[in-house]
Design an enzyme around this catalytic site. Structure first.
Site, short mmCIF file in Angstrom:
data_model
loop_
_atom_site.label_atom_id
_atom_site.label_comp_id
_atom_site.label_asym_id
_atom_site.label_seq_id
_atom_site.Cartn_x
_atom_site.Cartn_y
_atom_site.Cartn_z
N SER A 143 -0.98 -6.03 15.14
CA SER A 143 -1.29 -7.47 15.16
C SER A 143 -1.12 -7.91 16.34
O SER A 143 -0.61 -7.60 17.64
CB SER A 143 0.07 -7.74 14.19
OG SER A 143 0.07 -9.00 14.19
N TYR A 156 9.26 -8.13 12.40
CA TYR A 156 7.92 -7.78 12.20
C TYR A 156 7.28 -7.61 13.74
O TYR A 156 6.55 -6.58 13.87
CB TYR A 156 7.10 -9.07 11.79
CG TYR A 156 5.63 -8.85 11.52
CD1 TYR A 156 5.14 -7.74 10.67
CD2 TYR A 156 4.43 -9.57 12.08
CE1 TYR A 156 3.74 -7.63 10.35
CE2 TYR A 156 3.42 -9.52 11.89
CZ TYR A 156 2.74 -8.62 11.16
OH TYR A 156 1.39 -8.14 10.78
#
Length: 249
Positions: A143, A156
């Site tokens: 990501s 995350y």
């Protein structure tokens, strides 16, 4: 060009929706035989019907990919069923956002296990066969959060920075075995991933931000993965960072 992946065997984790589903279809459209792994059997069965229509000879693997055993089992079952594994797409993941001070560490632990440790476990399981054949491609979906750490995304980001670091270290370990490693780092993508966020304020803020831009679609990521795995054998696309045109960070 069609059939660029004819006779290639692929495994896609997290294939029941979003990027995983789109990637499985993109690979099948280019002639690959595709194993699909996730928890939701009903969604996998629906996808398998589509893949069969493309001639992909799909293998449905229902598994808890957050466990080391589950992540390794889907690789072994793919190899047993098809005889080998050529392309591993490590896509399974979740996104839990919340401030560090309020964090549910049990939830964060499960995210670390799925986003990072299971990716490592499935990769480890695939390496022996790829090394023996001197052929293979591992694609890890990370990501933009693996490049830019934002508030409320500490864990995350930790998982996605971990995926980026792991991918580069792995590449340097296996390039002499003719194994290619690619890491894909998308920005804002219009998928179900945000639905997992339990912290209401963080979810609302992210939804508001997403609503202000033209988001990437799952098919955009699938097209990028397809580009990586269809390069000539001597070309290795190591890292792709991609954002919506409207996304600043």
């Amino acid at each position: 060009m069609k059939n660029r992946l004819k006779d290639r065997i692929a495994l896609v984790t997290g294939a029941s929706s979003g990027i995983g589903e789109a990637t499985a279809l993109a690979l099948a459209e280019q002639g690959a035989r595709v194993a699909i792994a996730a928890r939701r059997k009903d969604r996998l069965d629906q996808l398998a019907t589509k893949l069969a229509g493309l001639g992909a000879e799909p293998l449905v693997l229902v598994a808890d990919l957050a466990s080391e055993a589950g992540a390794q089992r889907v690789v072994k079952e793919t190899e047993t069923h098809y005889g080998r594994l050529d392309i591993l797409i490590n896509n399974a993941g979740v996104m839990y956002l919340e401030p560090v001070a309020e964090a549910d560490l049990g939830r964060w632990r499960s995210m670390l296990e799925l986003n990072l440790l299971s990716l490592i476990a499935s990769t480890q399981a695939a390496l022996a066969g790829m090394r023996a054949r001197r052929d293979g491609h591992i694609v890890n979906v990370s990501s933009v959060a693996g490049r830019v750490a934002n508030p409320n995304a500490a864990a995350y980001a930790a998982t996605k920075f971990g995926v980026v670091g792991f991918s580069e270290s792995l590449r340097r370990e296996v390039y002499k075995d003719n194994i290619r490693v690619s890491v894909i780092e998308p920005g804002m993508v219009d998928t179900q991933l945000r639905e997992h966020i339990g912290h209401e304020a963080s979810r609302r803020a992210l939804d508001m931000r997403a609503g202000e831009m033209r988001q990437l679609q799952a098919e955009d990521i699938a097209d990028t993965i397809l580009f990586c795995v269809t390069r000539p054998d001597y070309v290795s696309i190591n890292e792709v960072l991609m954002r919506p045109t409207d996304q600043e960070r």
